[in-house]
Design a protein around this motif. Structure first.
Motif, PDB file in Angstrom:
ATOM      1  N   ARG A 145      40.359  44.772  34.291  1.00 15.27           N
ATOM      2  CA  ARG A 145      39.207  44.405  35.105  1.00 15.27           C
ATOM      3  C   ARG A 145      39.568  43.243  36.019  1.00 15.27           C
ATOM      4  NH1 ARG A 145      35.273  44.893  30.284  1.00 15.27           N
ATOM      5  NH2 ARG A 145      35.425  42.639  30.296  1.00 15.27           N
ATOM      6  N   ARG A 146      38.879  43.197  37.135  1.00 11.64           N
ATOM      7  CA  ARG A 146      39.104  42.148  38.133  1.00 11.64           C
ATOM      8  C   ARG A 146      38.958  40.747  37.518  1.00 11.64           C
ATOM      9  NH1 ARG A 146      39.019  42.158  43.695  1.00 11.64           N
ATOM     10  NH2 ARG A 146      38.603  40.138  44.615  1.00 11.64           N
ATOM     11  N   GLN A 147      37.975  40.569  36.650  1.00 19.40           N
ATOM     12  CA  GLN A 147      37.742  39.264  36.031  1.00 19.40           C
ATOM     13  C   GLN A 147      38.942  38.832  35.199  1.00 19.40           C
ATOM     14  OE1 GLN A 147      35.747  41.907  35.847  1.00 19.40           O
ATOM     15  NE2 GLN A 147      33.820  41.328  36.797  1.00 19.40           N
ATOM     16  N   TRP A 148      39.611  39.766  34.544  1.00 17.19           N
ATOM     17  CA  TRP A 148      40.789  39.438  33.748  1.00 17.19           C
ATOM     18  C   TRP A 148      41.915  38.974  34.669  1.00 17.19           C
ATOM     19  CZ3 TRP A 148      45.820  41.290  33.228  1.00 17.19           C
ATOM     20  CH2 TRP A 148      46.498  40.898  32.077  1.00 17.19           C
ATOM     21  N   GLU A 150      41.610  37.656  37.622  1.00 10.90           N
ATOM     22  CA  GLU A 150      41.262  36.363  38.208  1.00 10.90           C
ATOM     23  C   GLU A 150      41.619  35.209  37.283  1.00 10.90           C
ATOM     24  OE1 GLU A 150      37.111  36.900  39.075  1.00 10.90           O
ATOM     25  OE2 GLU A 150      37.529  37.804  41.029  1.00 10.90           O
ATOM     26  N   LYS A 151      41.611  35.437  35.974  1.00  6.44           N
ATOM     27  CA  LYS A 151      41.911  34.383  35.002  1.00  6.44           C
ATOM     28  C   LYS A 151      43.405  34.227  34.738  1.00  6.44           C
ATOM     29  CE  LYS A 151      37.504  34.834  32.655  1.00  6.44           C
ATOM     30  NZ  LYS A 151      36.816  35.269  31.438  1.00  6.44           N
TER      31      LYS A 151
END
Length: 192
Positions: A145-148, A150-151
């Motif tokens: 996922r994009r959120q992963w 980004e981190k």
């Protein structure tokens, strides 16, 4: 740290995720994973195929004919990734002919206290307008996922190193944050 130690996004991510893994992998320089079990062996094969894909992409972008490179592919995963890459490769070559500079597998490093911070870009593209595009090929089985993403430290380290040390690729001028864009390209999910 060893006197020649260089930090990278991978070593920093390992330190952040598991200090023991950082110690074993980056300080003691032990192979990881060290297990010789069937799932680990399959994972090792998959990692080797990912490295082979990166070499093929680099060689194609350096001008080696695709037909010659394709004769070295003897794995279904690698063949699938290659087929997907060949759908975008003409666009990359056309970009180079339009004045875009392509730097496959280029490394930059910057000082980090008493050490260095290094970033190895799968492909760095500099447009005639001095936009800098960082491409990172991903051969993972599933798309995170994009959120992963980004981190992940790679998402921060690569643009930071380019911004801090990329003046030589920007006509000697400092690289501004607005010039840099990072693209994760997933070989198993090429349109996403």
């Amino acid at each position: 740290l060893p006197p020649d130690f260089q930090f990278s996004q991978a070593s920093l991510q390992d330190f952040n995720d598991c200090r023991r893994r950082f110690l074993l992998r980056h300080i003691q320089r032990l192979s990881w994973p060290a297990l010789e079990t069937e799932p680990a062996l399959e994972q090792e094969r998959f990692l080797q195929q990912g490295a082979a894909f990166h070499r093929l992409a680099q060689q194609l972008l350096l001008g080696i004919p695709a037909r010659r490179l394709e004769s070295m592919i003897h794995d279904a995963d690698l063949q699938g990734w290659w087929d997907h890459f060949m759908q975008i490769a003409p666009g990359l070559k056309d970009s180079a002919e339009a004045g875009w500079q392509l730097f496959p597998e280029i490394s930059l490093s910057i000082p980090l206290r008493d050490s260095r911070l290094v970033a190895k870009f799968d492909l760095l593209v500099v447009t005639p307008e001095n936009k800098m595009l960082i491409y990172d090929w991903k051969t993972s089985r599933k798309k995170p996922r994009r959120q992963w993403l980004e981190k992940r430290l790679q998402t921060r380290v690569y643009p930071y190193v380019l911004g801090s040390g990329g003046a030589s690729l920007n006509q000697g001028k400092p690289v501004q944050p607005g010039q840099v864009e990072m693209v994760y390209w997933f070989a198993s999910h090429p349109g996403q």
